[in-house]
Write an enzyme that holds these catalytic residues in place. Sequence first.
Site, PDB file in Angstrom:
ATOM      1  N   GLY A   1       7.060   1.766   3.063  1.00 19.09           N
ATOM      2  CA  GLY A   1       8.210   1.909   2.161  1.00 19.09           C
ATOM      3  C   GLY A   1       7.905   1.577   0.710  1.00 19.09           C
ATOM      4  CB  SER A   2       4.828   1.595  -1.375  1.00  9.97           C
ATOM      5  OG  SER A   2       4.553   2.956  -1.513  1.00  9.97           O
TER       6      SER A   2
ATOM      7  CG  ASP B   1      11.543   4.205   4.313  1.00  8.98           C
ATOM      8  OD1 ASP B   1      11.704   4.083   5.541  1.00  8.98           O
ATOM      9  OD2 ASP B   1      10.470   4.555   3.790  1.00  8.98           O
TER      10      ASP B   1
ATOM     11  N   PRO C   1       0.830  -1.203   0.000  1.00 10.96           N
ATOM     12  CG  PRO C   1      -0.713  -1.525   1.707  1.00 10.96           C
ATOM     13  CD  PRO C   1       0.567  -2.078   1.146  1.00 10.96           C
TER      14      PRO C   1
ATOM     15  CB  ALA D   1       9.456  -1.567  -2.096  1.00 12.73           C
TER      16      ALA D   1
HETATM   17  O1  PMV Z   1       8.546   6.181   4.946  1.00 11.61           O
HETATM   18  P1  PMV Z   1       7.948   6.090   6.283  1.00 11.61           P
HETATM   19  O2  PMV Z   1       6.592   6.702   6.395  1.00 11.61           O
HETATM   20  O3  PMV Z   1       8.059   4.746   6.917  1.00 11.61           O
HETATM   21  O4  PMV Z   1       8.798   7.051   7.265  1.00 11.61           O
HETATM   22  C1  PMV Z   1      10.165   7.037   7.325  1.00 11.61           C
HETATM   23  C2  PMV Z   1      10.619   7.346   8.689  1.00 11.61           C
HETATM   24  C3  PMV Z   1      10.836   8.797   9.075  1.00 11.61           C
HETATM   25  O5  PMV Z   1      11.738   8.737  10.173  1.00 11.61           O
HETATM   26  C4  PMV Z   1       9.530   9.438   9.545  1.00 11.61           C
HETATM   27  C5  PMV Z   1      11.431   9.633   7.967  1.00 11.61           C
HETATM   28  C6  PMV Z   1      12.838   9.253   7.585  1.00 11.61           C
HETATM   29  O6  PMV Z   1      13.273   9.672   6.510  1.00 11.61           O
HETATM   30  O7  PMV Z   1      13.534   8.558   8.349  1.00 11.61           O
END
Ligand code: PMV
Length: 307
Positions: free
Chosen positions: A101-102, A146, A95, A105
């Site tokens: 992390g779509s 991510d 999603p 990925a």
């Molecule tokens: O991509 P997400 O929504 O899992 O968020 C990443 C995590 C954050 O710490 C909020 C942002 C980041 O770049 O590390």
Amino acid sequence: MNAPAKIILFGEHAVVYGQPAIAVPVSSLRAEATIRPAPVGTGLHIEAADLNEVLPVDLESDLVDNALILTARTVLKALNAPPPDAIITVTSHIPMASGLGSGAAVSTAVARAVAKAVHVDITLEQTNQIVYEIEKIYHGTPSGIDNTVIVYEQPVYFIREQPIEKLTIGAPMTLVIADTGEASLTRIAVGDVRKLYEAEPERIQPIIMEIGDIARRAKTAILNGNISSLGPLMLKNHALLQKLTVSAPSLDHLVDTAMEAGAQGAKLSGGGRGGNMIALCAPHRAEHIKEALLRSGAVRAFITKVT
Ligand code: PMV
């Protein structure tokens, strides 16, 4: 060619400010890119299966309106290869805009497919670098967590701009991941935390440090297989994220529901404001907790084992 989803177990947002965070891949949920040959001279096209779009990859163009095209172009430039005559089709079961992390990925899957189409073995390091560049364009100031966890497909203890530290999982963990169904852009949540930090550094800095402390303690607990101590750390981490204004009533509600249904701990995961939450469960309680989350408004919930 494919790449997994990911979840952040501890430390989101604080990781942007140099604190450690812990993330794990979710290998059951993947983005995929397949390659099929195209007539000679037609060049490279990327087809987004979900969006019903076929777009050409033009090496000369500087347009950055599409992340898939930009990824393909960046890979070709990095590998110093001309566009192959091929069509790469991208499908994702992850999603979007929900903290899984779509984007990273999909970029990873495309980068791998493009490299394969030009018959070059792209290294994990190269892929990670390229996907990070794409993340920066689309997500403002990402920490890089991510792309790292997704490209390496390994649990990581991540500190911004430091060598990658893979994390050994001392004992398996059972998690339920539940989606509020509220799409939320990480870039906006990260930007709002930045504004808060700049407006009130003396109040926000200690919160960020405390989240970092939790991630450090969680790392030791995970390494030692001391799973029972992780639940309270998750709840503490969630409370601190609430203070950073990145939770949401829907997330708080699902966290409460998970705890009432017998979870050991729960918190939002990722950028927050919507998206997903995670609940740590004894394996025999996981199904019951998943059902409770679905009854309480989660649009999707699934069980995953971190090993
Ligand atoms: O991509 P997400 O929504 O899992 O968020 C990443 C995590 C954050 O710490 C909020 C942002 C980041 O770049 O590390």
